[in-house]
Scaffold this motif. Sequence first.
Motif, PDB file in Angstrom:
ATOM      1  N   LYS A  81      20.171  45.589  48.819  1.00 20.43           N
ATOM      2  CA  LYS A  81      19.346  44.401  48.562  1.00 20.43           C
ATOM      3  C   LYS A  81      20.151  43.180  48.134  1.00 20.43           C
ATOM      4  O   LYS A  81      19.724  42.039  48.369  1.00 20.43           O
ATOM      5  CB  LYS A  81      18.318  44.728  47.468  1.00 20.43           C
ATOM      6  CG  LYS A  81      17.228  45.704  47.897  1.00 20.43           C
ATOM      7  CD  LYS A  81      16.254  45.058  48.855  1.00 20.43           C
ATOM      8  CE  LYS A  81      15.103  45.993  49.179  1.00 20.43           C
ATOM      9  NZ  LYS A  81      14.089  45.349  50.035  1.00 20.43           N
ATOM     10  N   GLU A  82      21.264  43.384  47.477  1.00 19.67           N
ATOM     11  CA  GLU A  82      22.002  42.267  46.895  1.00 19.67           C
ATOM     12  C   GLU A  82      23.452  42.259  47.372  1.00 19.67           C
ATOM     13  O   GLU A  82      24.046  43.314  47.623  1.00 19.67           O
ATOM     14  CB  GLU A  82      21.979  42.350  45.362  1.00 19.67           C
ATOM     15  CG  GLU A  82      20.589  42.247  44.740  1.00 19.67           C
ATOM     16  CD  GLU A  82      20.034  40.830  44.763  1.00 19.67           C
ATOM     17  OE1 GLU A  82      20.822  39.876  44.961  1.00 19.67           O
ATOM     18  OE2 GLU A  82      18.810  40.681  44.563  1.00 19.67           O
ATOM     19  N   ASN A  83      24.040  41.083  47.470  1.00 17.33           N
ATOM     20  CA  ASN A  83      25.428  40.930  47.885  1.00 17.33           C
ATOM     21  C   ASN A  83      26.331  41.072  46.656  1.00 17.33           C
ATOM     22  O   ASN A  83      26.791  40.094  46.075  1.00 17.33           O
ATOM     23  CB  ASN A  83      25.639  39.575  48.560  1.00 17.33           C
ATOM     24  CG  ASN A  83      27.055  39.401  49.082  1.00 17.33           C
ATOM     25  OD1 ASN A  83      27.748  40.386  49.364  1.00 17.33           O
ATOM     26  ND2 ASN A  83      27.492  38.158  49.215  1.00 17.33           N
ATOM     27  N   VAL A  84      26.566  42.317  46.265  1.00 11.83           N
ATOM     28  CA  VAL A  84      27.327  42.596  45.052  1.00 11.83           C
ATOM     29  C   VAL A  84      28.567  43.417  45.389  1.00 11.83           C
ATOM     30  O   VAL A  84      28.660  44.051  46.442  1.00 11.83           O
ATOM     31  CB  VAL A  84      26.482  43.359  44.004  1.00 11.83           C
ATOM     32  CG1 VAL A  84      25.240  42.573  43.629  1.00 11.83           C
ATOM     33  CG2 VAL A  84      26.118  44.752  44.507  1.00 11.83           C
ATOM     34  N   ILE A  85      29.509  43.399  44.465  1.00 10.78           N
ATOM     35  CA  ILE A  85      30.634  44.338  44.493  1.00 10.78           C
ATOM     36  C   ILE A  85      30.250  45.491  43.574  1.00 10.78           C
ATOM     37  O   ILE A  85      30.011  45.288  42.389  1.00 10.78           O
ATOM     38  CB  ILE A  85      31.938  43.684  44.003  1.00 10.78           C
ATOM     39  CG1 ILE A  85      32.316  42.510  44.911  1.00 10.78           C
ATOM     40  CG2 ILE A  85      33.067  44.708  43.949  1.00 10.78           C
ATOM     41  CD1 ILE A  85      33.492  41.689  44.386  1.00 10.78           C
ATOM     42  N   TYR A 110      29.902  47.653  53.136  1.00  9.47           N
ATOM     43  CA  TYR A 110      29.473  47.212  51.811  1.00  9.47           C
ATOM     44  C   TYR A 110      30.682  47.191  50.887  1.00  9.47           C
ATOM     45  O   TYR A 110      31.622  47.978  51.054  1.00  9.47           O
ATOM     46  CB  TYR A 110      28.397  48.144  51.254  1.00  9.47           C
ATOM     47  CG  TYR A 110      27.080  48.071  51.990  1.00  9.47           C
ATOM     48  CD1 TYR A 110      26.074  47.216  51.562  1.00  9.47           C
ATOM     49  CD2 TYR A 110      26.842  48.870  53.109  1.00  9.47           C
ATOM     50  CE1 TYR A 110      24.854  47.155  52.242  1.00  9.47           C
ATOM     51  CE2 TYR A 110      25.634  48.814  53.791  1.00  9.47           C
ATOM     52  CZ  TYR A 110      24.648  47.955  53.353  1.00  9.47           C
ATOM     53  OH  TYR A 110      23.461  47.883  54.023  1.00  9.47           O
ATOM     54  N   ASP A 111      30.653  46.288  49.912  1.00  8.03           N
ATOM     55  CA  ASP A 111      31.807  46.114  49.035  1.00  8.03           C
ATOM     56  C   ASP A 111      31.737  47.098  47.869  1.00  8.03           C
ATOM     57  O   ASP A 111      31.243  46.779  46.779  1.00  8.03           O
ATOM     58  CB  ASP A 111      31.870  44.671  48.522  1.00  8.03           C
ATOM     59  CG  ASP A 111      33.267  44.301  48.025  1.00  8.03           C
ATOM     60  OD1 ASP A 111      34.062  45.227  47.768  1.00  8.03           O
ATOM     61  OD2 ASP A 111      33.557  43.095  47.919  1.00  8.03           O
ATOM     62  N   VAL A 112      32.205  48.301  48.115  1.00 10.21           N
ATOM     63  CA  VAL A 112      32.266  49.363  47.104  1.00 10.21           C
ATOM     64  C   VAL A 112      33.726  49.582  46.743  1.00 10.21           C
ATOM     65  O   VAL A 112      34.564  49.772  47.626  1.00 10.21           O
ATOM     66  CB  VAL A 112      31.638  50.664  47.628  1.00 10.21           C
ATOM     67  CG1 VAL A 112      31.817  51.783  46.607  1.00 10.21           C
ATOM     68  CG2 VAL A 112      30.165  50.465  47.953  1.00 10.21           C
ATOM     69  N   ARG A 113      34.030  49.571  45.473  1.00 11.46           N
ATOM     70  CA  ARG A 113      35.417  49.728  45.030  1.00 11.46           C
ATOM     71  C   ARG A 113      35.506  50.834  43.976  1.00 11.46           C
ATOM     72  O   ARG A 113      34.689  50.899  43.058  1.00 11.46           O
ATOM     73  CB  ARG A 113      35.955  48.418  44.469  1.00 11.46           C
ATOM     74  CG  ARG A 113      35.820  47.253  45.464  1.00 11.46           C
ATOM     75  CD  ARG A 113      36.544  46.024  44.991  1.00 11.46           C
ATOM     76  NE  ARG A 113      36.167  44.852  45.789  1.00 11.46           N
ATOM     77  CZ  ARG A 113      36.694  43.647  45.630  1.00 11.46           C
ATOM     78  NH1 ARG A 113      37.629  43.443  44.700  1.00 11.46           N
ATOM     79  NH2 ARG A 113      36.286  42.632  46.384  1.00 11.46           N
ATOM     80  N   LYS A 130      31.575  36.552  43.042  1.00 14.15           N
ATOM     81  CA  LYS A 130      30.522  37.502  43.401  1.00 14.15           C
ATOM     82  C   LYS A 130      30.119  38.343  42.193  1.00 14.15           C
ATOM     83  O   LYS A 130      30.941  38.613  41.309  1.00 14.15           O
ATOM     84  CB  LYS A 130      30.989  38.430  44.527  1.00 14.15           C
ATOM     85  CG  LYS A 130      31.041  37.803  45.904  1.00 14.15           C
ATOM     86  CD  LYS A 130      31.451  38.827  46.948  1.00 14.15           C
ATOM     87  CE  LYS A 130      30.411  39.919  47.112  1.00 14.15           C
ATOM     88  NZ  LYS A 130      30.769  40.847  48.234  1.00 14.15           N
ATOM     89  N   PRO A 131      28.866  38.765  42.140  1.00 10.78           N
ATOM     90  CA  PRO A 131      28.458  39.684  41.075  1.00 10.78           C
ATOM     91  C   PRO A 131      29.198  41.018  41.208  1.00 10.78           C
ATOM     92  O   PRO A 131      29.294  41.570  42.298  1.00 10.78           O
ATOM     93  CB  PRO A 131      26.951  39.868  41.317  1.00 10.78           C
ATOM     94  CG  PRO A 131      26.537  38.732  42.189  1.00 10.78           C
ATOM     95  CD  PRO A 131      27.732  38.394  43.018  1.00 10.78           C
ATOM     96  N   VAL A 132      29.719  41.515  40.094  1.00 11.52           N
ATOM     97  CA  VAL A 132      30.410  42.801  40.060  1.00 11.52           C
ATOM     98  C   VAL A 132      29.592  43.740  39.188  1.00 11.52           C
ATOM     99  O   VAL A 132      29.372  43.468  38.001  1.00 11.52           O
ATOM    100  CB  VAL A 132      31.839  42.659  39.514  1.00 11.52           C
ATOM    101  CG1 VAL A 132      32.500  44.027  39.393  1.00 11.52           C
ATOM    102  CG2 VAL A 132      32.659  41.743  40.410  1.00 11.52           C
TER     103      VAL A 132
END
Length: 357
Positions: A81-85, A110-113, A130-132
């Motif tokens: 839903k959201e453009n988050v890390i 998706y930005d998963v770290r 970006k929101p983390v």
Amino acid sequence: MLKLKDRKRAIKGLAEELKGLMEGEETITIMHLCGTHEDTVTRYNLRSLLPENLKVVPGPGCPVCITPDTDLQRAFHLLEKENVILTTFGDMARVPFEGKSFFYYKSKGYDVRIVYSVFDALEIAKTTDKPVVFFAIGFETTMPSTAVAVLDGVENFYVLSAHRFFIPAMEHLLSFDDVRIDGFICPGHVSTIVGVKAYEHIKVPQVIAGFEPEDVLLALCMLVKAIKNGENCLLNEYTRAVRYEGNVKAQKVMNEVFDRDDWEWRGLGVVRNSGAPLKKRYEDFDALKVFEDAFKDFEPREDKKKRLCRCGDVLRGVATPLDCSLFMKACTPKNPIGACMVSFEGTCNIWARYWRG
């Protein structure tokens, strides 16, 4: 640390003492509460040294394992839903739900770290607009670090808390009719934070133990003696690391940031006062509050692939991995179905690596 020959002598002596203590006795069941203890017990094949009427069963000591699918789905939902890390620990990233995991989302762009600590996530937040979001799991061992990160937080750093307070789960386990527990080996890592005093109100024999084979066997000797004598003891075998009052500074920062709520545990159901949401004064760092619009249409589901998985029964101490029809067949460390097969502290993963039959 004892020399190898001295350790072997100590282990043999403790095993012989246990056999003498248990001769002619009814079955005694001890539950340990730490994945590292299960690693020690299974890796060194300690159960083979115990008399048949002394049972050592693993409990809900793995934080990855007890995190319910609802928490995992919530994190997946936020990613979609959201453009988050999204940051999390490596073992958590492999837990599947309906064939998906954090690694699956990473493979889809998706930005998963993967991070080694919450402070890695905080550093990422300092380098981006970006929101983390840190998907925070673990018991009192890791909660203080998350609390410090919140207190030192930056505007785009958020916590999606899946932390649990451990002691309420011990009380909850004693309420099950199908779970026999004559005594606890308390979790060593958690105990370094909460201290001996945290267990004083639990009315079964307990020993806080270290992680060497001789630590575990000595703890069992202490428990068996107490149980035979009808003593409701609380003993500390792990004196080299655990103090009566625990880590007071860690307790203070943890209690400053986290509230308590009734939250679900895999295999245990809802455990009163075990959940660790962020307190209202820190809701600017609470992903559930900041992104609450994204969760308005969130509805948890059941993963039908897990219907035969007995991870919950293993966590409750009423089954072993060998009782599960999926163990080392459909469910393996490389292709896990249940959370207990994922983490290195998970009982199924440990048995898959070390079990000798």
